[in-house]
Each structure stands twice: as structure tokens, then as C-alpha cells.
Design a protein around this motif. Sequence first.
Motif, PDB file in Angstrom:
ATOM      1  N   LEU A  97       0.818  -1.209   0.000  1.00 47.82           N
ATOM      2  CA  LEU A  97       0.000   0.000   0.000  1.00 47.82           C
ATOM      3  C   LEU A  97       0.854   1.262   0.000  1.00 47.82           C
ATOM      4  O   LEU A  97       0.525   2.244  -0.678  1.00 47.82           O
ATOM      5  CB  LEU A  97      -0.941   0.000   1.215  1.00 47.82           C
ATOM      6  N   ARG A  98       1.960   1.242   0.720  1.00 45.82           N
ATOM      7  CA  ARG A  98       2.791   2.449   0.810  1.00 45.82           C
ATOM      8  C   ARG A  98       3.346   2.860  -0.550  1.00 45.82           C
ATOM      9  O   ARG A  98       3.460   4.048  -0.862  1.00 45.82           O
ATOM     10  CB  ARG A  98       3.932   2.237   1.803  1.00 45.82           C
ATOM     11  N   GLU A  99       3.676   1.871  -1.394  1.00 46.50           N
ATOM     12  CA  GLU A  99       4.195   2.184  -2.726  1.00 46.50           C
ATOM     13  C   GLU A  99       3.094   2.731  -3.625  1.00 46.50           C
ATOM     14  O   GLU A  99       3.314   3.669  -4.406  1.00 46.50           O
ATOM     15  CB  GLU A  99       4.825   0.943  -3.357  1.00 46.50           C
ATOM     16  N   LEU A 100       1.896   2.178  -3.516  1.00 47.62           N
ATOM     17  CA  LEU A 100       0.764   2.682  -4.299  1.00 47.62           C
ATOM     18  C   LEU A 100       0.417   4.109  -3.891  1.00 47.62           C
ATOM     19  O   LEU A 100       0.151   4.963  -4.749  1.00 47.62           O
ATOM     20  CB  LEU A 100      -0.443   1.763  -4.123  1.00 47.62           C
ATOM     21  N   LEU A 101       0.440   4.377  -2.589  1.00 48.79           N
ATOM     22  CA  LEU A 101       0.147   5.735  -2.111  1.00 48.79           C
ATOM     23  C   LEU A 101       1.230   6.712  -2.571  1.00 48.79           C
ATOM     24  O   LEU A 101       0.924   7.860  -2.938  1.00 48.79           O
ATOM     25  CB  LEU A 101       0.043   5.738  -0.586  1.00 48.79           C
ATOM     26  N   ARG A 102       2.469   6.263  -2.548  1.00 49.79           N
ATOM     27  CA  ARG A 102       3.564   7.124  -3.010  1.00 49.79           C
ATOM     28  C   ARG A 102       3.382   7.491  -4.477  1.00 49.79           C
ATOM     29  O   ARG A 102       3.583   8.648  -4.887  1.00 49.79           O
ATOM     30  CB  ARG A 102       4.902   6.422  -2.814  1.00 49.79           C
ATOM     31  N   TYR A 103       2.977   6.502  -5.272  1.00 46.54           N
ATOM     32  CA  TYR A 103       2.787   6.752  -6.705  1.00 46.54           C
ATOM     33  C   TYR A 103       1.613   7.700  -6.946  1.00 46.54           C
ATOM     34  O   TYR A 103       1.688   8.604  -7.783  1.00 46.54           O
ATOM     35  CB  TYR A 103       2.546   5.418  -7.424  1.00 46.54           C
ATOM     36  N   VAL A 104       0.514   7.508  -6.197  1.00 47.09           N
ATOM     37  CA  VAL A 104      -0.645   8.400  -6.333  1.00 47.09           C
ATOM     38  C   VAL A 104      -0.266   9.823  -5.942  1.00 47.09           C
ATOM     39  O   VAL A 104      -0.611  10.797  -6.628  1.00 47.09           O
ATOM     40  CB  VAL A 104      -1.814   7.893  -5.466  1.00 47.09           C
ATOM     41  N   ALA A 105       0.474   9.956  -4.843  1.00 39.74           N
ATOM     42  CA  ALA A 105       0.908  11.281  -4.399  1.00 39.74           C
ATOM     43  C   ALA A 105       1.805  11.931  -5.443  1.00 39.74           C
ATOM     44  O   ALA A 105       1.699  13.135  -5.716  1.00 39.74           O
ATOM     45  CB  ALA A 105       1.639  11.163  -3.065  1.00 39.74           C
ATOM     46  N   SER A 106       2.661  11.127  -6.048  1.00 34.86           N
ATOM     47  CA  SER A 106       3.543  11.651  -7.091  1.00 34.86           C
ATOM     48  C   SER A 106       2.738  12.145  -8.283  1.00 34.86           C
ATOM     49  O   SER A 106       3.040  13.182  -8.880  1.00 34.86           O
ATOM     50  CB  SER A 106       4.519  10.558  -7.542  1.00 34.86           C
ATOM     51  N   ALA A 153       9.574  -2.892  -4.714  1.00 35.70           N
ATOM     52  CA  ALA A 153       9.025  -2.734  -3.368  1.00 35.70           C
ATOM     53  C   ALA A 153       8.184  -3.940  -2.964  1.00 35.70           C
ATOM     54  O   ALA A 153       8.001  -4.201  -1.772  1.00 35.70           O
ATOM     55  CB  ALA A 153       8.183  -1.463  -3.288  1.00 35.70           C
ATOM     56  N   GLY A 154       7.664  -4.684  -3.936  1.00 36.75           N
ATOM     57  CA  GLY A 154       6.825  -5.832  -3.612  1.00 36.75           C
ATOM     58  C   GLY A 154       7.283  -7.132  -4.228  1.00 36.75           C
ATOM     59  O   GLY A 154       6.622  -8.167  -4.087  1.00 36.75           O
ATOM     60  N   ILE A 155       8.418  -7.098  -4.946  1.00 42.29           N
ATOM     61  CA  ILE A 155       8.901  -8.275  -5.669  1.00 42.29           C
ATOM     62  C   ILE A 155      10.391  -8.455  -5.404  1.00 42.29           C
ATOM     63  O   ILE A 155      11.165  -7.492  -5.450  1.00 42.29           O
ATOM     64  CB  ILE A 155       8.636  -8.127  -7.181  1.00 42.29           C
ATOM     65  N   ASP A 156      10.795  -9.694  -5.155  1.00 44.09           N
ATOM     66  CA  ASP A 156      12.196  -9.980  -4.840  1.00 44.09           C
ATOM     67  C   ASP A 156      13.008 -10.410  -6.056  1.00 44.09           C
ATOM     68  O   ASP A 156      14.202 -10.121  -6.148  1.00 44.09           O
ATOM     69  CB  ASP A 156      12.269 -11.081  -3.767  1.00 44.09           C
TER      70      ASP A 156
END
Length: 445
Positions: A299-308, A325-328
Motif C-alpha cells: 500500500l505504501r508504494e501505491l500511495l507514493r505513486y498516487v501522491a507523485s 518494493a513488492g517483488i524480490d
Amino acid sequence: MELSMLLSAILLLYSFLLLWKLYEQWRNQNCYILDYVCFKPSDDRKLDTEICGDIVLGNKNLSEKEHKFILKVIVGSGIGEETYGPRNIISGRGEEAPLLADGISEMDECFNATLDELFVKSGISPADIKVLIVNVSMISPAPSLSARIINRYKMRKDIKVYNLSGMGCSASLISIDIVRNIFKSHPKMLAVVVTSESIGPNWYSGNDKSMILANCLFRSGGCSILLTNNPDLKHRAKFRLRCLIRTHLGSNDDAYGCAMQMEDEADRLGFRLGKGLPKAATKAFFENLKELAPKVLPLRELLRYVASGLLSKKGGATAPVNFKAGIDHFCLHTGGSAVIEGVGRSLMLSQNDLEPASMTLHRFGNTSASSLWYVLGYMEAKERLKMGNRVLMISFGAGFKCNSCLWEVVKDLDDRNVWEACIDGYPPQKLANPYMEKYGWINDQ
């Protein structure tokens, strides 16, 4: 009073049974990979520098200019000289009319070797397999290739069988999707997916550059994969499927026609890779990522992208999505060095992230729909896959398609698999290009 208590007891029992049924359905929604085996052809099928040069220069339909074009493509392909080809091409019969027997023999070698090993490694009997899916795009004999497997292993009479053709390099993930959907309504199943490509009967003997490319890029290979939704077997599993996304641009005429089997002007059959291919691949890739991102990213990465994105409307630049951020680990289709590097740039991947795909391209080449599994095998042989890691597979295919899926590693893995004999030599300090050493002068002309 007694009747009321009886009705309450019956209602309670019914509720319990309903909840138990729902719980059982939920348990069987998972899709696990128990094991997989990639095909390693015999050494007499290796395409070293000399053999590739002989095959190219032996095509009497090509001019000197066209010979140079092919050799230039091979030099820059990223493919090494230990990849494998079909016997009829290595023996010099590439310009002759291909035989059906050549294609079937090529498939039998792959199917028999990988399935024999898969059943031995897993301890699963062929009689226990309830779903069989075979995908080979460029050959479809009758009886089908799946029927040949059923006949050889004397599989059960009620087995669910699917024989896929024409699906291109994305076919193995399409097969996994079919398995996943069958698992949703059938508990405690065992399924086998067999993926390969027929090279021998589809060798192009003409001089159309857009069709010659397929000869330069594709190599022999294949893989057999054992899957289950049986929760009693999950302790034996290697991977659990988290999500799978399929994108198809076939409604667009340019995307539909950019990779197509067809005849050239002299009626010689081949596979044409058009100039619109990069554009179609890029479009399909980003359409797929748009649907994939919310399913795999925190969720934090999705929110960061939306904010951007909101900030960009005020004059700032939009920050790209960080899929790491979600894949190794990233399991990329080995379509060529340009494909690997292009996907890497789009996803902001490091050379370490791209290493499994690049090394697979060098050692085994582009083996079409089975390429992803050689890349996965490289990661496993290098002991990179640890419990809880998330592995993203991305593949492309004619149509035009982009398919992706996310696997969760359910235990530490260290099987050296098809890479066993050479894994310690990868990655080399400097990746040798024997074709450059022999034919590099072509790039100066």
C-alpha cells in the motif's frame, strides 16, 4: 421446547457443515508447483559457432548481403554457442521440405525426458494426474501431442486434456491460468503442464529478413511442470501462485499482425517478426503492469505513486512505480538481449536482477514459452530463492499478448536442476561472445 432445541441443533449443524464446505473450498483455491523439469538436449544438438555459420552460409537462397545480415543478428543476440537446435537443421536438411516425423521426434525427445524425470523426482504416478495441458505453438498433429503423452504413460480415462497451439512465447502462463481455474472447482487435483516449441519443421529457408529473424533467435527447449491444489501436499511444494494477469491486444490490427506465421512471396512458410513488434510489446507490457501493480505492490508504494501523480499536476515529474518494493526476483522472457534490457529499464532493475534472464539467453537461448522456467531454474540453482520470496514472471507472445504472474517461494530452494553441469561458471567475469570473435567484422561494414 424439545422441537425448538432440535431445530436449533439442526440449524447449528447445517451452519457448521456450510462453513466447513466454504473452508474446504478456500483450502483448494491455492495453486502450488510441486516440481518442474527443464529439458537439456544431448550434446550432438549443440549449435556452436561453426555449425551456426555452416547453416547460415549453406542456405543457397540467400545472397552475400543476406548472409551478413543473419550473422550480424546472431553476433548481437546475446546467445552463446551451447544452445540447442533440431536434428534436421543440424544435419543440413533445413532447405528441404520438413517432415512431420521430424517435428514429432523433436517433441517426443523433450516430453519423454522431462516427464520421466518429473515423475521420478516427485514420486507421483502418471495415473494420478487428472489434468494435462500441452502447449506447442507451431505443430499440431493428429492424434494430438497430448494424446501421445497419454498413450505413452497410460494415463487415466477421465483425465482433463487441453492441447494449445498458436499461443507463442506466453503459452506456459496461459496453461497455468487454465490449471488455476480448474482447481477452483475441483478439489485435490494433480495437473501437469508441458511446454515446448517445434523448431525443425518451421525452419524458414527463404530470404525475407523479417522471417529470417526467427531462425536466428529461437532454440530447442521445453519444460514439464507438476501442480496441485491439494492442501495435503503443500509441504512438498516449491511455489504458490499469488496472482496471474493476462493482457491481449488482438483487437488491434497492428498488434495482431506484428508476429505471424505466413508464406513469403515465394510461398515459403515462416514466422514473420514485423517492425511493429516493439510498439505492440510495449503497449501490452504497460497495460499488463497497470492491472498487476495493485495486486503485487504494498500500500505504501501505491500511495507514493498516487501522491507523485498529484504533484505532477502542479508541475512536478511523476515518479515511476517501484516494483521492487513488492517483488524480490524477476523472471523475464529471454526474447533477446534488447527485450531483457528494455524490460529492465522499464522496471528500474539492476544488472543483478537481469542476470538470470541474460545468463539463460546465453546458455539456452530463446526457447519460446519454456524460457521462463530455465530462468527460474537459474535462480534456484544459484540458491537465491528463499522462503517467502516473491518471484514475478513476465512473458510476451504473438497475438499480441503480455502475461505475468507472481509466485511465492514456500521453502528455501537449492536444486541445481538443468543448470547443474555449468552453474558454477555463471555469471562469468566477462561473457564471451564467440560469434563476435568470428563474425564481428560484419559490424564494421
